[in-house]
Structures are given as structure tokens and as C-alpha cells.
Write a protein that holds these residues in place. Sequence first.
Motif, PDB file in Angstrom:
ATOM      1  N   LEU A 220      39.199 -10.206  33.321  1.00  0.00           N
ATOM      2  CA  LEU A 220      38.930 -11.152  34.128  1.00  0.00           C
ATOM      3  C   LEU A 220      38.234 -12.311  33.808  1.00  0.00           C
ATOM      4  CD1 LEU A 220      39.121 -10.809  37.462  1.00  0.00           C
ATOM      5  CD2 LEU A 220      36.559 -10.276  37.344  1.00  0.00           C
ATOM      6  N   LEU A 221      38.930 -13.448  34.183  1.00  0.00           N
ATOM      7  CA  LEU A 221      38.435 -14.726  33.561  1.00  0.00           C
ATOM      8  C   LEU A 221      38.007 -15.616  34.740  1.00  0.00           C
ATOM      9  CD1 LEU A 221      41.613 -15.655  31.331  1.00  0.00           C
ATOM     10  CD2 LEU A 221      39.259 -14.484  30.665  1.00  0.00           C
ATOM     11  N   PRO A 222      36.758 -16.184  34.425  1.00  0.00           N
ATOM     12  CA  PRO A 222      36.290 -16.954  35.603  1.00  0.00           C
ATOM     13  C   PRO A 222      37.005 -18.433  35.563  1.00  0.00           C
ATOM     14  CG  PRO A 222      34.868 -16.858  33.696  1.00  0.00           C
ATOM     15  CD  PRO A 222      35.817 -16.072  33.463  1.00  0.00           C
ATOM     16  N   LEU A 223      37.219 -19.081  36.980  1.00  0.00           N
ATOM     17  CA  LEU A 223      37.547 -20.415  36.933  1.00  0.00           C
ATOM     18  C   LEU A 223      36.708 -21.099  37.866  1.00  0.00           C
ATOM     19  CD1 LEU A 223      41.110 -19.200  38.279  1.00  0.00           C
ATOM     20  CD2 LEU A 223      40.669 -20.196  36.097  1.00  0.00           C
ATOM     21  N   GLY A 224      36.718 -22.474  37.957  1.00  0.00           N
ATOM     22  CA  GLY A 224      35.763 -23.081  38.644  1.00  0.00           C
ATOM     23  C   GLY A 224      36.206 -22.808  40.161  1.00  0.00           C
ATOM     24  N   HIS A 225      37.428 -22.193  40.572  1.00  0.00           N
ATOM     25  CA  HIS A 225      37.606 -22.127  41.837  1.00  0.00           C
ATOM     26  C   HIS A 225      38.420 -20.752  41.899  1.00  0.00           C
ATOM     27  CE1 HIS A 225      38.111 -23.063  46.162  1.00  0.00           C
ATOM     28  NE2 HIS A 225      39.360 -22.440  46.166  1.00  0.00           N
ATOM     29  N   GLY A 226      37.413 -19.531  41.991  1.00  0.00           N
ATOM     30  CA  GLY A 226      37.933 -18.321  41.968  1.00  0.00           C
ATOM     31  C   GLY A 226      37.935 -17.620  40.526  1.00  0.00           C
ATOM     32  N   GLN A 227      38.925 -16.717  40.446  1.00  0.00           N
ATOM     33  CA  GLN A 227      38.967 -15.992  39.134  1.00  0.00           C
ATOM     34  C   GLN A 227      40.571 -15.627  39.088  1.00  0.00           C
ATOM     35  OE1 GLN A 227      35.525 -12.874  38.322  1.00  0.00           O
ATOM     36  NE2 GLN A 227      35.917 -12.748  40.710  1.00  0.00           N
TER      37      GLN A 227
END
Length: 711
Positions: free
Chosen positions: A514-521
Motif C-alpha cells: 500500500l503506497l500513500p499518495l497526495g490524494h488517496g492510496q
Amino acid sequence: MTRRTTLIRNFSILALIIAAALQVSGALTVNPRPDPVSTGGLAPLEVHGAAARGIVERLQGHYRQLRFDDSLSEKVFNRYLRDLDPQRLYFLQEDIQAFDRYRLVMDDQLRKGDLAAGYDIFNLYQQRVSERLEYLLAKLEKGLDELDFGTDGSVLLDRSEEPWAASPEAMDDIWERRLLNAVLSMRLDGVEDDEIADRLKRRYSSQLNRIRQNGPEDVFQIYINALTQTFDPHTSYFTPHNSENFNISMSRSLEGIGAVLQAEDEYTKVVRLVPGGPAAKAGQLKPADRIVGVAQEDQEIVNVIGWRLDEVVNLIRGPKGTSVRLEIIPAGSASEHNTRVVVIERNKVMLEEQAAQKRVIEIERSDDEPLRLGVIRIPAFYLDFDAYHRGDANYTSTTRDVSRLLQALNDEEPGIDGLVIDLRNNGGGSLHEATQLVSLFIGGGPTVQVRDARGRVQVERDKVPGSLYSGPMAVLVNRFSASASEIFAGAMQDYGRAVIVGDYTFGKGTVQTLLPLGHGQLKLTQAKFYRVSGSSNQHLGVVPDVELPYLVDREEIGESALPNALPWDKIDPTQYKPHFNLTPLFSTLREQHDQRLEVNPEFVYVREQLALLQEQREKKAVSLNEKLRRQEQERLENRRLAIENNRRKATGEELLKDMAELRALDEQRALDPESANDGEDDSPDPYLLETGQVLADLVQLLQDKQVAKSN
């Protein structure tokens, strides 16, 4: 003019000449953004462009290293159309031709964070769906008497490979046939015309209201997942809202019904039930059931066809102790309009309710004393991570529980002659626990291999010498045994430690991060599991040594049923030493097994049901003539009644008089947990008993082999 000015002027002229020449050759040709197809108003938010660029960047680390080129663009294009209109019921041929301008530019647009193609296609999709639903509602307003049920026409059950409708008139014909079929299906199910009209109006009105509520975030999620799932079905984008839901479910604190769901076409489909959860305990919901309506307590059912998965999950979720009613299309149902309602009380899925359990069963043999077999059922591979990392000496785990149960079985008098590990419906869990469980039975050696996107292979090993149980074993699996279950079963098969009995397992052999994004994952597939023999469980699953028939369609359930699933392959085996070579014994085991199944009334019943289901699945179309449909239904019901009575006669039960009694029995089986426990009550089910017989055969063959060796 100074020398410097002259140089600047000459360089400017040279640059213009070079630019002109390159434009003529096409090297500097810039593809302009294609004109939009639709006049719809949904457009991406500013944050979506940046999120798209971040996702494209992270997809470079996917296990399947696809290049962002025209080939990928075409795959995303086709996937997006399939996700929106899988049965080709909305878009016209002219729409598809207009969309063709996007076929080879989606990769370029997505790299730049340009989402124009996705939103333009979706806007027209929304328009077309609204047109179809309005058409149906207008038809229903005229009354069912206006529909012609004396026609000799038919309706296709699967339009996924059919041509797109050539005109609005052709689309009208498709939908009129679908409406006729919907009404006929409910009439044959005993529903009165007034109720039919009311149900269909509510259904279509609900879908129309839902399609009009779509926002920019909805489109972004659907479009981006068409991209991510072009790589593989387990690579998914979660919006900020869905990321929160995902994190809650992973922490096991979610209060709900304990079911894993996925979106399929316009439906919400049950993938599997969480062991120990309310749905599994109730026994009313089954994998491959499709949820079409949700109601809170005694409120009116809300139609959820066409809803996003997270919206359906939010409706189903609720406080502990409250009830939710689900309207479902049962798995394998011949019609999407033959539904039933199940009631489930919400509760927390507790870790201790997934704990391994033991029992002892006795297997009767024709000429010997009964064999005592230990059975350990493992619903999930669990580990209390918090307690484990705190250093709590009493942390809960699958391996510790199984060790305790094995010790108890070993200490019993008399002892056990063999052991069955029951992994049916075990959807996986902790990789650590799967490898640790292998160590209880092999006494040291490699347990599984993990290969990353760069081709690097890491070998997980059992570093503890000795084993806790070294006697004869069988591992019982079914199509819902997945992931960590497949790692354990595959290792037992490779080491020759157990005979694998049951169905082909699910076939999930990939690892996600699971990789975090600036908007969601972003959930990204980054590695693949391989057995110590080098074979992958991916796609194929663990192939049983002795196969049992199940009423499960492998084309609907399992990794191989998912679009773009990574393929089966193999790598070099690691160094390991098998304990036994059971392969020479399999032909005898299968022969004895087949002889029992030929006369076992429970499995004769399953085989006859399978044959009937297969016939129904192979039907491409059904008649729209009411008289012919009633005749067809009568033939089908007579066959079902005969199959049921054949089993009842063989088992000494009272025969059913007619279809009314069979329908009542079907309803009782659907609603009574005791009739759908798959072996979770105190009496062994036919699958466990037959596995015991196979293991008893193995014990006898090993004893004969030992005697022959001694002589």
C-alpha cells in the motif's frame, strides 16, 4: 549592427529553419487534444491531475513492467469501455467510433495528468444510461398489457462479445427484449403483474437517480482503476474516502457482516465470507451471490444496482447488534430477477472467532478397526501483530494455536492414526504464520520463495529443527482457499508431507504493497510467491492430488476468472529434501476414491446438480414466448425434483411430492445455518468424511509399503 547582435540574429534564423524542417518531417508534431465527444458537465478537479501523475510514476514499480505506449493505451481504452458498459447495452456503434480518437493517446494524457479522455467518455456514458432508464420507465408507464409475450423472439443472456448497437432503434429492441425477460422471469417466480411493475419502476428509478449523482471523484476513481487494473486485478486506486474504509477493514475493527465484496458489472458480488463473521455464521450468504438491494432493519429495500462498491459497503455497515436485509441474486441463478432476501445481524469480526479448532473423527474400514483421525480446521492465518511487537509472551497466532492442538491430539489415548488440516474457505492472512505453520511438519528447510519486479528471489526458511507431527496427513482445500493457505498446501505437496484433497485453490500468488499518495492510496502488486519446487500458485492454484466435485464455477470464482491476472509460471527450485514421494500412490488413491464417489449419494447428487448447472450456463439465449418459457421451466423443475428425490431415496429420506415442497426445502436450506455450515457443526460433512477415507487409504498403502520393505 554589433557582432553579438548579428550572432543572435543568425542563431534565431537557424532555429527557425531547424524547427520548420522538423515539423515537415513530423519530429515536432504535437498531438492536439481531441475534440470532446460529449457535452456533459463532469470535469476533473485540480488535485486529480497531480494524483494521476503520481500513480503513473508508481506504476513503474509494478511486477508486470508494462511500458506506457500505444499498446498500453489501447488496453486501458478497452478496459475502461468494458468497466462502463460490459454487456454493450448503452453505447452505440457511432459512440465507439467517436471514442476511437482516444484509443492511442490515453498513455500520453495520463503521464501529463490530463484526464480529458476519461471524463469525456464518462459524460456520454451517463447520458446513454439515463436514456435507457427513461425508455424503460416510459414503457412501464404504458402498462404490462402493452408488452407482447406471444412473440417467437429471444433475448441474449450474454452480450459482452456482441457488436455495439448500430442505431437507437436497434438499442430500443435490445432493451425491450430485456424488459420482456424481466417481467417473464418474475411471472414464472409467482409474482403478480402489479408487484412486477412496481418493483421494476423502483429499480429503474433508483438507478436513474444514482447515475445522476456521479461527481468528479467517482469518474476519477473508475478511470484510474481502468489504468491500474490493466496491470493486474489486485492493483487498485483508493480515493481518500475509500482509503479510510480500507484501513478500517484491515484493522479488523469494522462492524458489519464479515463479507469481502467486489464490483462486477453493475452488481456487488460476494467474493468470500470472513471466517467467524456474522455472514459466515448465519449461513445465508454465499460466495458469488450478487447483492442488488440493501435495507436497514425493517425499512424499505434500496436498490443498489449500478452503485459504487464503497456506497454499497457504507449501506451494509452499521452498529453492532442491528440487522441489515440484503436482496440477493443467488449464485448460479438462471435469472437476475429471481431474488431472495436474507437478514444478517451486524457484529464485530473478532480474532478469537477465527481461531483453529480440533476434533477427532472415526473412519470405518471394511475389515479393520476404525481409524482415528485428528482434524484441525484453520479458518484464517492470523497473528496479533500488536501483542507480537510488544513482546507479549502470550500473543495469539495460528501456529501457536495449532501447536497446542497438535500436542493435545498427541497426548490423547488412544492416539490418532492420521491428521487432516482443513483449509476450506481460508482466504489467507499472515505470510509469517503460513511459513511458521509449514515448520511444524517439515523439520527444517525452505518454505516459500518471493520474487520481486527486478527478478530478485528471497527464500523464506524454517530455521527450527525437528517437527511437531510426522505422521500421515491430508490437507483439505476448496476454491476459496487462497494466498497463505496455498503457500502451506503447496509446501506440504512439494515436501510429500500430505495428500491434497478437494478442489483447485483460488490461485492468488501475488504480493501487494500500500503506497500513500497526495490524494488517496495505491495498492500495488510488487512481488510473486513461488513454491520451493519453483512452481507458482498464481492463476493455476494448488492442484489437488485427489479431486472432489464442488458446486462452484471456476470461470466465475478464482484468480483465473479475473481480467488481466498475472499468468502461471515457474522459476528455479530451491534446494529442499522431500520427506516422501507420494506420487506413485496417487493412481491407487484416485481409483479407490472414484469407486466410493460412484455410489456415494451425496456426491452423485453434486455431480447431477453440476451437470444441470452447466447446461444452464451454456445457454446463450432464452425464449420470450411465455408459453414456451413455462414449458421449459416445468422441464427444469422436474429434473431438479428427480435429482433431489434420487438422493433422498438413496439416504432413506422421505421423497418430496412436488415442486412446492422442493421450493420450501430450498428456502429452508437458504435460511437455516445448520444446512449450510460446510462442516462447521459437530457431524462430519461428506467432504471431510471422504478426505478421511482418502487418508485412511494412504495410511494402509504406507503400511503395506513398509511391510514389503521389511520383508
